[in-house]
Design a protein around this motif. Sequence first.
Motif, PDB file in Angstrom:
ATOM      1  N   ALA A 143       2.404  80.474 -32.953  1.00 14.07           N
ATOM      2  CA  ALA A 143       2.750  80.427 -31.639  1.00 14.07           C
ATOM      3  C   ALA A 143       2.165  81.606 -30.934  1.00 14.07           C
ATOM      4  CB  ALA A 143       4.312  80.680 -31.430  1.00 14.07           C
ATOM      5  N   ARG A 144       1.820  81.433 -29.604  1.00 11.59           N
ATOM      6  CA  ARG A 144       0.918  82.625 -28.612  1.00 11.59           C
ATOM      7  C   ARG A 144       2.135  83.157 -27.756  1.00 11.59           C
ATOM      8  NH1 ARG A 144      -2.844  78.716 -29.969  1.00 11.59           N
ATOM      9  NH2 ARG A 144      -5.012  79.485 -30.195  1.00 11.59           N
ATOM     10  N   THR A 174      -1.642  85.280 -31.240  1.00 14.37           N
ATOM     11  CA  THR A 174      -0.704  84.832 -32.290  1.00 14.37           C
ATOM     12  C   THR A 174      -0.035  86.272 -33.124  1.00 14.37           C
ATOM     13  OG1 THR A 174      -2.244  84.439 -33.934  1.00 14.37           O
ATOM     14  CG2 THR A 174      -1.809  82.634 -32.375  1.00 14.37           C
ATOM     15  N   ALA A 175       0.803  85.933 -34.132  1.00 17.96           N
ATOM     16  CA  ALA A 175       1.320  86.849 -34.812  1.00 17.96           C
ATOM     17  C   ALA A 175       0.062  87.596 -35.849  1.00 17.96           C
ATOM     18  CB  ALA A 175       2.169  86.250 -35.739  1.00 17.96           C
ATOM     19  N   THR A 176      -0.709  86.745 -35.857  1.00 17.04           N
ATOM     20  CA  THR A 176      -1.997  87.308 -36.736  1.00 17.04           C
ATOM     21  C   THR A 176      -3.488  87.761 -36.132  1.00 17.04           C
ATOM     22  OG1 THR A 176      -2.663  85.137 -37.190  1.00 17.04           O
ATOM     23  CG2 THR A 176      -0.949  85.848 -38.766  1.00 17.04           C
ATOM     24  N   ASP A 177      -3.434  87.185 -34.803  1.00 17.81           N
ATOM     25  CA  ASP A 177      -4.794  87.456 -34.249  1.00 17.81           C
ATOM     26  C   ASP A 177      -4.397  87.503 -32.673  1.00 17.81           C
ATOM     27  OD1 ASP A 177      -7.068  87.237 -36.474  1.00 17.81           O
ATOM     28  OD2 ASP A 177      -5.847  85.376 -36.730  1.00 17.81           O
ATOM     29  N   ARG A 178      -4.934  88.522 -31.997  1.00 17.13           N
ATOM     30  CA  ARG A 178      -4.594  88.727 -30.643  1.00 17.13           C
ATOM     31  C   ARG A 178      -5.646  89.488 -30.264  1.00 17.13           C
ATOM     32  NH1 ARG A 178       1.037  92.111 -31.489  1.00 17.13           N
ATOM     33  NH2 ARG A 178       1.309  90.225 -32.861  1.00 17.13           N
ATOM     34  N   LEU A 201      -9.955  95.546 -27.631  1.00 19.38           N
ATOM     35  CA  LEU A 201      -9.800  95.248 -28.956  1.00 19.38           C
ATOM     36  C   LEU A 201      -9.454  93.814 -29.235  1.00 19.38           C
ATOM     37  CD1 LEU A 201      -7.858  98.499 -29.601  1.00 19.38           C
ATOM     38  CD2 LEU A 201     -10.265  98.494 -29.689  1.00 19.38           C
ATOM     39  N   TRP A 202      -9.854  93.455 -30.746  1.00 20.41           N
ATOM     40  CA  TRP A 202      -9.395  92.195 -31.255  1.00 20.41           C
ATOM     41  C   TRP A 202      -8.323  92.906 -32.527  1.00 20.41           C
ATOM     42  CZ3 TRP A 202     -10.855  91.011 -36.689  1.00 20.41           C
ATOM     43  CH2 TRP A 202     -10.082  89.970 -37.109  1.00 20.41           C
ATOM     44  N   GLY A 203      -7.366  92.413 -32.669  1.00 22.15           N
ATOM     45  CA  GLY A 203      -6.175  92.715 -33.483  1.00 22.15           C
ATOM     46  C   GLY A 203      -5.940  91.671 -34.615  1.00 22.15           C
ATOM     47  N   HIS A 204      -6.164  91.977 -35.663  1.00 23.70           N
ATOM     48  CA  HIS A 204      -5.904  90.853 -36.841  1.00 23.70           C
ATOM     49  C   HIS A 204      -4.818  91.504 -37.882  1.00 23.70           C
ATOM     50  CE1 HIS A 204      -6.548  87.729 -39.832  1.00 23.70           C
ATOM     51  NE2 HIS A 204      -6.567  88.666 -40.718  1.00 23.70           N
ATOM     52  N   ALA A 205      -4.001  90.781 -38.231  1.00 21.44           N
ATOM     53  CA  ALA A 205      -2.839  91.214 -39.174  1.00 21.44           C
ATOM     54  C   ALA A 205      -3.351  91.497 -40.521  1.00 21.44           C
ATOM     55  CB  ALA A 205      -1.715  90.328 -38.934  1.00 21.44           C
ATOM     56  N   ILE A 206      -3.079  92.606 -41.088  1.00 19.75           N
ATOM     57  CA  ILE A 206      -3.859  92.864 -42.322  1.00 19.75           C
ATOM     58  C   ILE A 206      -2.398  93.101 -43.241  1.00 19.75           C
ATOM     59  CG2 ILE A 206      -5.644  94.165 -41.717  1.00 19.75           C
ATOM     60  CD1 ILE A 206      -4.450  96.654 -42.207  1.00 19.75           C
ATOM     61  N   TRP A 209       3.312  94.361 -41.600  1.00 14.85           N
ATOM     62  CA  TRP A 209       3.694  95.609 -40.556  1.00 14.85           C
ATOM     63  C   TRP A 209       2.488  95.910 -39.724  1.00 14.85           C
ATOM     64  CZ3 TRP A 209       8.740  94.970 -40.651  1.00 14.85           C
ATOM     65  CH2 TRP A 209       9.082  94.491 -41.832  1.00 14.85           C
ATOM     66  N   PHE A 210       1.380  95.776 -40.301  1.00 21.10           N
ATOM     67  CA  PHE A 210       0.296  96.453 -39.471  1.00 21.10           C
ATOM     68  C   PHE A 210      -0.983  95.394 -39.041  1.00 21.10           C
ATOM     69  CE2 PHE A 210       1.975 100.402 -41.046  1.00 21.10           C
ATOM     70  CZ  PHE A 210       1.691 101.299 -40.169  1.00 21.10           C
ATOM     71  N   ASP A 211      -1.735  95.969 -37.956  1.00 16.21           N
ATOM     72  CA  ASP A 211      -2.768  95.049 -37.368  1.00 16.21           C
ATOM     73  C   ASP A 211      -4.039  96.087 -37.595  1.00 16.21           C
ATOM     74  OD1 ASP A 211      -1.176  92.813 -36.895  1.00 16.21           O
ATOM     75  OD2 ASP A 211      -1.424  93.084 -34.726  1.00 16.21           O
TER      76      ASP A 211
END
Length: 350
Positions: A143-144, A174-178, A201-206, A209-211
């Motif tokens: 979900a976005r 999304t919860a993993t990419d934003r 920035l591009w954020g990706h869940a690693i 708890w952290f992106d």
Amino acid sequence: MRAIFLASAALIASPAMAQDHGDHSGHAQHQDHSAQQQAEEAEADAEPDHSAHQAMDHSAHQMATDPEEEQDHAQMDHGAIDHSQHGQMDHSQMNHGAMDAEIPSGPPPAEAFEGPAHAADAIWGEDAMVAARGYNRATHGNARFGVILGERLEARIGEGHDEYLWDVSGWYGTATDRVVFKSEGEGEFGGGVEDAELQLLWGHAIGPWFDLQAGVRLDVEPDTTAHLAVGVAGLAPYMIHVDAAAFLSDEGDLTARVEAEHDMRLTQQLVLQPRIEFDLAAQDIPERGVAAGLVKAELGARLRYEFVPEFAPYVGMEYERAFGGTADIIRAGGDDPGGFVFLVGLRAWF
């Protein structure tokens, strides 16, 4: 002689009788009697023959008491039924609350646990469903969402100078990419903007708890400088929000910034937020008045009142201090490298 007399009388009476039939009044009376007889016969036909009704076999009139039993649903095309009007039903006028529904109490019956824990495994395979459940749990269904957060919109009242500061961020994805946007800056009331920067920035869940965040930073004040940016942002143990990043400028200067803060909820609306920030540099940057090493640190606390979670004014106190060569540069300019500032601001998001 007598026979002759009677024969003569009969001959005399025959013309008279013929004369009577010529009179139509007598014939009309005959017709009146016929019409009356026909009306009586019609009236008799119109009256129900209850005797015959009583003779009827009422056992043949036996009706089905359950229409569902009589209807052959197999012959009905339920797909052709127009259900679109069901949504227009006014359920508010239906007293559903008055329905006498019995809600069972106690734990679920044992039969509820007789089936498999994951029935879909029987169709798609256990391995495939384990992977699918793990992916859905990690991505929240892809979900976005989007948020704009004004973490610090404040006035900073210090000794000899009063400043303003903004610290705004936002993201969408999304919860993993934003996609992440950040902006910070400060200036002096009555003067111009002293420092201002933008980050995309591009954020990706690693992890849960952290992106990992990577992108560009553009300083628009005091000089226009571009940086590559890479860092992490998330929630450390004990619910500490961490945002750490390293920056490589187009001049080859490497710097870093670490921020950490923690929300301590004193009441449902009152939140105390300790906060600390470090700036570091890998080399001297004379044009920015920065020396290698720990450049400066900020340690403070803000007490905010959340009228609603999205709107929370606050007050606070913070201590700022420059270190090492950077502090020497500040002293050489006649300023104090450290000091307290009183804070008044607003935290808002939507």
